[in-house]
Design a protein around this motif. Structure first.
Motif, PDB file in Angstrom:
ATOM      1  N   ALA A 110      34.338  30.665  55.639  1.00 46.85           N
ATOM      2  CA  ALA A 110      35.738  29.983  55.680  1.00 46.85           C
ATOM      3  C   ALA A 110      35.492  28.686  56.341  1.00 46.85           C
ATOM      4  CB  ALA A 110      36.180  31.160  57.404  1.00 46.85           C
ATOM      5  N   GLY A 111      36.958  27.545  56.729  1.00 46.49           N
ATOM      6  CA  GLY A 111      37.127  26.851  57.710  1.00 46.49           C
ATOM      7  C   GLY A 111      36.282  27.238  59.154  1.00 46.49           C
ATOM      8  N   SER A 112      36.390  25.912  59.821  1.00 48.48           N
ATOM      9  CA  SER A 112      36.561  25.970  61.384  1.00 48.48           C
ATOM     10  C   SER A 112      36.882  25.111  61.802  1.00 48.48           C
ATOM     11  CB  SER A 112      35.347  24.806  61.939  1.00 48.48           C
ATOM     12  OG  SER A 112      34.975  24.925  63.349  1.00 48.48           O
ATOM     13  N   ASP A 113      37.993  25.614  62.930  1.00 51.45           N
ATOM     14  CA  ASP A 113      39.316  25.013  63.608  1.00 51.45           C
ATOM     15  C   ASP A 113      39.002  25.263  64.641  1.00 51.45           C
ATOM     16  OD1 ASP A 113      41.643  24.631  64.409  1.00 51.45           O
ATOM     17  OD2 ASP A 113      42.830  26.666  64.276  1.00 51.45           O
ATOM     18  N   PRO A 114      38.551  23.641  64.695  1.00 51.83           N
ATOM     19  CA  PRO A 114      38.559  23.488  66.606  1.00 51.83           C
ATOM     20  C   PRO A 114      40.042  23.935  68.161  1.00 51.83           C
ATOM     21  CG  PRO A 114      38.552  21.534  65.236  1.00 51.83           C
ATOM     22  CD  PRO A 114      39.081  22.488  64.298  1.00 51.83           C
ATOM     23  N   HIS A 142      31.522  43.774  63.736  1.00 49.85           N
ATOM     24  CA  HIS A 142      30.419  42.535  63.972  1.00 49.85           C
ATOM     25  C   HIS A 142      30.667  41.683  62.959  1.00 49.85           C
ATOM     26  CE1 HIS A 142      28.452  40.017  66.097  1.00 49.85           C
ATOM     27  NE2 HIS A 142      27.533  39.482  65.294  1.00 49.85           N
ATOM     28  N   PRO A 143      31.331  39.866  63.386  1.00 50.91           N
ATOM     29  CA  PRO A 143      31.684  39.324  62.366  1.00 50.91           C
ATOM     30  C   PRO A 143      30.195  38.624  62.065  1.00 50.91           C
ATOM     31  CG  PRO A 143      32.564  37.882  64.176  1.00 50.91           C
ATOM     32  CD  PRO A 143      32.375  39.570  64.530  1.00 50.91           C
ATOM     33  N   LEU A 144      30.182  37.872  61.382  1.00 53.37           N
ATOM     34  CA  LEU A 144      28.348  37.443  60.499  1.00 53.37           C
ATOM     35  C   LEU A 144      29.596  35.996  59.755  1.00 53.37           C
ATOM     36  CD1 LEU A 144      26.371  39.766  59.007  1.00 53.37           C
ATOM     37  CD2 LEU A 144      26.745  38.804  61.086  1.00 53.37           C
ATOM     38  N   THR A 145      29.614  34.614  60.372  1.00 55.07           N
ATOM     39  CA  THR A 145      29.977  33.893  60.067  1.00 55.07           C
ATOM     40  C   THR A 145      29.227  32.577  59.290  1.00 55.07           C
ATOM     41  OG1 THR A 145      30.111  32.573  62.291  1.00 55.07           O
ATOM     42  CG2 THR A 145      31.821  34.076  61.523  1.00 55.07           C
ATOM     43  N   VAL A 146      30.121  32.146  58.189  1.00 50.85           N
ATOM     44  CA  VAL A 146      29.624  30.828  57.001  1.00 50.85           C
ATOM     45  C   VAL A 146      30.496  30.007  56.983  1.00 50.85           C
ATOM     46  CG1 VAL A 146      28.590  30.807  54.650  1.00 50.85           C
ATOM     47  CG2 VAL A 146      27.888  32.613  56.047  1.00 50.85           C
ATOM     48  N   VAL A 147      30.448  28.763  57.799  1.00 45.34           N
ATOM     49  CA  VAL A 147      31.089  28.009  57.537  1.00 45.34           C
ATOM     50  C   VAL A 147      30.637  26.814  56.536  1.00 45.34           C
ATOM     51  CG1 VAL A 147      31.050  25.582  58.456  1.00 45.34           C
ATOM     52  CG2 VAL A 147      29.904  27.023  60.180  1.00 45.34           C
ATOM     53  N   THR A 148      32.108  26.688  55.662  1.00 44.35           N
ATOM     54  CA  THR A 148      31.735  26.536  54.313  1.00 44.35           C
ATOM     55  C   THR A 148      32.906  25.292  54.453  1.00 44.35           C
ATOM     56  OG1 THR A 148      34.648  27.317  54.280  1.00 44.35           O
ATOM     57  CG2 THR A 148      32.746  28.622  53.053  1.00 44.35           C
ATOM     58  N   THR A 149      33.741  24.928  55.944  1.00 45.05           N
ATOM     59  CA  THR A 149      34.243  23.414  55.747  1.00 45.05           C
ATOM     60  C   THR A 149      34.958  23.327  56.983  1.00 45.05           C
ATOM     61  OG1 THR A 149      35.945  24.143  53.814  1.00 45.05           O
ATOM     62  CG2 THR A 149      37.255  22.753  55.009  1.00 45.05           C
ATOM     63  N   LEU A 204      37.594  27.798  50.827  1.00 44.77           N
ATOM     64  CA  LEU A 204      35.998  27.384  50.878  1.00 44.77           C
ATOM     65  C   LEU A 204      36.099  25.772  50.509  1.00 44.77           C
ATOM     66  CD1 LEU A 204      35.342  30.269  47.923  1.00 44.77           C
ATOM     67  CD2 LEU A 204      34.401  30.287  50.255  1.00 44.77           C
ATOM     68  N   GLY A 205      36.739  25.554  51.056  1.00 50.73           N
ATOM     69  CA  GLY A 205      36.391  23.816  50.764  1.00 50.73           C
ATOM     70  C   GLY A 205      36.264  23.183  49.682  1.00 50.73           C
ATOM     71  N   SER A 206      35.405  22.979  48.742  1.00 49.86           N
ATOM     72  CA  SER A 206      35.290  22.674  47.539  1.00 49.86           C
ATOM     73  C   SER A 206      34.783  23.153  46.296  1.00 49.86           C
ATOM     74  CB  SER A 206      34.020  21.697  47.688  1.00 49.86           C
ATOM     75  OG  SER A 206      32.837  23.002  47.363  1.00 49.86           O
ATOM     76  N   ALA A 207      35.648  23.334  45.236  1.00 52.16           N
ATOM     77  CA  ALA A 207      35.082  23.995  43.700  1.00 52.16           C
ATOM     78  C   ALA A 207      33.547  24.386  43.442  1.00 52.16           C
ATOM     79  CB  ALA A 207      35.850  22.997  42.190  1.00 52.16           C
ATOM     80  N   ASP A 208      32.588  23.556  44.279  1.00 44.88           N
ATOM     81  CA  ASP A 208      31.349  23.779  44.353  1.00 44.88           C
ATOM     82  C   ASP A 208      30.848  24.965  45.560  1.00 44.88           C
ATOM     83  OD1 ASP A 208      30.788  22.063  41.971  1.00 44.88           O
ATOM     84  OD2 ASP A 208      29.666  20.507  43.432  1.00 44.88           O
ATOM     85  N   ASN A 209      31.768  24.995  46.205  1.00 41.84           N
ATOM     86  CA  ASN A 209      31.500  25.948  46.861  1.00 41.84           C
ATOM     87  C   ASN A 209      32.031  27.581  46.781  1.00 41.84           C
ATOM     88  OD1 ASN A 209      29.820  24.691  49.101  1.00 41.84           O
ATOM     89  ND2 ASN A 209      32.122  24.106  50.488  1.00 41.84           N
ATOM     90  N   ALA A 210      33.328  27.126  45.493  1.00 39.46           N
ATOM     91  CA  ALA A 210      33.691  28.657  45.167  1.00 39.46           C
ATOM     92  C   ALA A 210      32.533  28.880  44.107  1.00 39.46           C
ATOM     93  CB  ALA A 210      35.011  27.903  44.053  1.00 39.46           C
ATOM     94  N   SER A 211      31.968  28.025  43.061  1.00 37.90           N
ATOM     95  CA  SER A 211      31.230  29.165  41.890  1.00 37.90           C
ATOM     96  C   SER A 211      30.286  29.692  42.858  1.00 37.90           C
ATOM     97  CB  SER A 211      30.824  27.766  41.434  1.00 37.90           C
ATOM     98  OG  SER A 211      30.153  27.975  40.491  1.00 37.90           O
TER      99      SER A 211
END
Length: 275
Positions: free
Chosen positions: A21-25, A44-51, A92-99
């Motif tokens: 997911a994207g980060s929201d300040p 427990h959350p395991l977070t991957v920043v996409t945006t 996901l921020g971009s088509a490449d990230n989705a792929s």
């Protein structure tokens, strides 16, 4: 070694939810909202920043996609060393990230064929602010056959499939390979109720009607999708997870709070625990 330490060393591992997911300040939506929700529900959350976004609790002013190789590197570090009990995908921020994420999850499913994957197809903020420059409706298509549950709102459902009828939209998603569709009715016309529509691949159709609350909320969709992921990580059946997550989300909204004028923040700590 004390008795307490012995107990700690033999404690059963918690359930982990991998989140893209994207980060929201403002911490009202996105990755931060997902993490709070998952934790509140006993996983427990395991977070991957996409945006990376520039936003407050009302508007998104800019969004910058994280490079795909960095997104995958974050995920690999977690997957290689930790058990994954559910996956939640947001912006996901971009088509490449989705792929790249689709390819990663295809490989993960080879060893975990029943791994629950929840997709919240975030195309824009609640005010319509774009979260990606690419055509994300097209970019999400490869993910559909992997998705256990998808949670579009009325606007997203129409943009993704090009249909106006809710029942037809739900059927369209099932035809793409999605196992369960929950179309959220927050943008519906009724001033008294919000109606959510669920359809499973076996043809079971159900609706839930919730009292429409006053005001606007930042991150309600993130809360619902990540709550579903947390419940699925605890081995609830999809229908039960969807029902329980709606109850939880409604409670977070009724007990929401203001950090300033504008949209309110769902109180993810309004209920804590797991089934």
């Amino acid at each position: 070694m004390t008795e307490k330490m012995k107990h700690m060393n033999h404690t059963t591992h918690t359930r982990n939810v991998l989140i893209f997911a994207g980060s929201d300040p403002s911490c009202g939506a996105g990755l931060q909202a997902d993490a709070l929700t998952v934790n509140a529900l006993g996983a427990h959350p395991l977070t991957v920043v996409t945006t990376l976004t520039v936003q407050d609790h009302n508007r998104v002013y800019a969004a910058h996609a994280v490079a795909p190789d960095l997104v995958i590197a974050q995920a690999h570090a977690l997957i290689q060393n930790l058990p994954i009990h559910a996956v939640k995908i947001g912006a996901l921020g971009s088509a490449d990230n989705a792929s790249f994420v689709a390819n990663l999850l295809q490989n993960l499913r080879k060893t975990q064929p029943n791994l629950p994957i929840i997709l919240d197809p975030v195309l824009a903020s609640g005010h319509g602010d774009a979260l990606a420059k690419d055509d994300m409706a097209a970019a999400l298509v490869p993910l559909y056959p992997l998705v256990s549950i998808i949670t579009p709102n009325l606007i997203e459902a129409r943009q993704l499939c090009g249909l106006n009828n809710i029942d037809a939209q739900a059927v369209w998603f099932i035809a793409q390979g999605v196992q369960y569709v929950l179309i959220k009715g927050g943008h519906g016309r009724s001033k008294k109720y919000v109606t959510n529509t669920g359809l499973s691949a076996d043809g079971t159709l159900q609706q839930w009607r919730w009292p429409r609350l006053m005001g606007e909320f930042h991150g309600s969709g993130c809360t619902l999708a990540s709550a579903i992921a947390a419940y699925l990580a605890h081995d609830l059946k999809p229908h039960d997870a969807v029902a329980a997550a709606q109850i939880y989300t409604q409670k977070t909204l009724t007990q929401s709070y203001a950090i300033s004028d504008g949209q309110r923040i769902p109180n993810r700590m309004a209920f804590q625990g797991h089934p």
